[in-house]
Design an enzyme around this catalytic site. Sequence first.
Site, PDB file in Angstrom:
ATOM      1  CD  GLU A 126       9.905  -7.600   5.530  1.00 35.88           C
ATOM      2  OE1 GLU A 126       9.383  -8.677   5.889  1.00 35.88           O
ATOM      3  OE2 GLU A 126      10.117  -6.654   6.311  1.00 35.88           O
ATOM      4  CE1 TYR A 133       9.096   4.921   2.999  1.00 31.98           C
ATOM      5  CE2 TYR A 133       7.451   6.674   3.026  1.00 31.98           C
ATOM      6  CZ  TYR A 133       7.999   5.535   3.585  1.00 31.98           C
ATOM      7  OH  TYR A 133       7.462   5.002   4.735  1.00 31.98           O
ATOM      8  CB  SER A 179      12.633   4.119   4.923  1.00 28.04           C
ATOM      9  OG  SER A 179      11.654   3.213   5.402  1.00 28.04           O
ATOM     10  CG  HIS A 231      11.133  -2.470   4.303  1.00 31.07           C
ATOM     11  ND1 HIS A 231       9.765  -2.361   4.271  1.00 31.07           N
ATOM     12  CD2 HIS A 231      11.405  -3.675   4.867  1.00 31.07           C
ATOM     13  CE1 HIS A 231       9.231  -3.440   4.806  1.00 31.07           C
ATOM     14  NE2 HIS A 231      10.205  -4.261   5.169  1.00 31.07           N
ATOM     15  NE  ARG A 267      15.640   3.433  19.424  1.00 33.64           N
ATOM     16  CZ  ARG A 267      14.710   2.609  19.896  1.00 33.64           C
ATOM     17  NH1 ARG A 267      14.638   1.390  19.422  1.00 33.64           N
ATOM     18  NH2 ARG A 267      13.870   2.991  20.825  1.00 33.64           N
ATOM     19  N   PRO A 283       0.785  -1.228   0.000  1.00 24.59           N
ATOM     20  CG  PRO A 283      -0.122  -1.093   2.134  1.00 24.59           C
ATOM     21  CD  PRO A 283       0.527  -2.055   1.193  1.00 24.59           C
ATOM     22  CG  ASN A 284      -0.285   4.335   1.272  1.00 23.80           C
ATOM     23  OD1 ASN A 284      -1.233   4.907   0.729  1.00 23.80           O
ATOM     24  ND2 ASN A 284      -0.381   3.765   2.455  1.00 23.80           N
ATOM     25  CG  HIS A 304       5.314  -2.031  10.287  1.00 25.65           C
ATOM     26  ND1 HIS A 304       6.660  -2.317  10.306  1.00 25.65           N
ATOM     27  CD2 HIS A 304       5.159  -1.034   9.362  1.00 25.65           C
ATOM     28  CE1 HIS A 304       7.289  -1.516   9.457  1.00 25.65           C
ATOM     29  NE2 HIS A 304       6.399  -0.731   8.863  1.00 25.65           N
ATOM     30  CB  ALA A 349       1.580   0.145   6.347  1.00 24.15           C
ATOM     31  CG  ASN A 362       8.274  -2.204   0.276  1.00 26.23           C
ATOM     32  OD1 ASN A 362       7.769  -2.318   1.402  1.00 26.23           O
ATOM     33  ND2 ASN A 362       8.898  -1.108  -0.113  1.00 26.23           N
ATOM     34  NE  ARG A 401       4.095   6.505   1.696  1.00 22.00           N
ATOM     35  CZ  ARG A 401       4.295   5.254   2.061  1.00 22.00           C
ATOM     36  NH1 ARG A 401       4.666   4.345   1.179  1.00 22.00           N
ATOM     37  NH2 ARG A 401       4.136   4.904   3.312  1.00 22.00           N
TER      38      ARG A 401
HETATM   39  C1  DQA Z   1       8.305   0.975   3.662  1.00 21.70           C
HETATM   40  C2  DQA Z   1       8.399   1.224   5.172  1.00 21.70           C
HETATM   41  C3  DQA Z   1       7.050   1.034   5.841  1.00 21.70           C
HETATM   42  O1  DQA Z   1       7.157   1.278   7.252  1.00 21.70           O
HETATM   43  C4  DQA Z   1       6.030   1.990   5.273  1.00 21.70           C
HETATM   44  O2  DQA Z   1       4.765   1.756   5.835  1.00 21.70           O
HETATM   45  C5  DQA Z   1       5.993   1.960   3.790  1.00 21.70           C
HETATM   46  C6  DQA Z   1       7.235   1.845   3.028  1.00 21.70           C
HETATM   47  C7  DQA Z   1       9.639   1.265   2.937  1.00 21.70           C
HETATM   48  O3  DQA Z   1       9.788   0.820   1.806  1.00 21.70           O
HETATM   49  O4  DQA Z   1      10.506   1.931   3.492  1.00 21.70           O
HETATM   50  O5  DQA Z   1       4.932   2.131   3.192  1.00 21.70           O
HETATM   51  O6  DQA Z   1       7.986  -0.399   3.446  1.00 21.70           O
END
Ligand code: DQA
Length: 159
Positions: A98, A23, A102, A100, A107, A10-11, A80, A77, A74, A18
């Site tokens: 998996e 990102y 970011s 990501h 932290r 998503p997103n 989590h 969200a 990927n 975004r």
């Molecule tokens: C993400 C990190 C996730 O916490 C976030 O919800 C995303 C993108 C990343 O690619 O850094 O939508 O998966």
Amino acid sequence: MRRIAVLNGPNLNLLGTREPEIYGTLTLADIESLIAAYAAERGLEVRYEQYNGEGQMVDALQRLVRWADGIVINPAAYTHYSIAIRDAIAAIGTPVVEVHLSDLAERAKREPFRAISVTADVCIAQISGLGPNSYLRGIDALLAHERLVADLPVHPDRG
Ligand code: DQA
């Protein structure tokens, strides 16, 4: 390994606009072009899918297992908290990496809940924080995994 599916959650369809400070400014299409060039150099066929819905992600995993030799995901969200996506990854028996964009564990920049992944431990690896290169390293991890499995000695009990 001939066919790799890249499944985005998503997103991620909003990449480019975004939260660019987190990102980056590349769109999902830009990232898919980078992956395509990288995969082509390695003789891989790639299929790309992106869904905002959890059930759509589960359906995609169940469907892609019939096509892909390996999957780069990927889960965004859903990483989590989606036990459904975790269970789908565990069920299909196809190697999944998996990735990501970011750094989930950073932290200073990311919320503590992002350090938790309910999906990573059913994947062969988690790669986080390399921007679009996370996807390329994901492909590397699938290829390395394939070599590792091919090199495993045959267990004596299995003749
Ligand atoms: C993400 C990190 C996730 O916490 C976030 O919800 C995303 C993108 C990343 O690619 O850094 O939508 O998966």
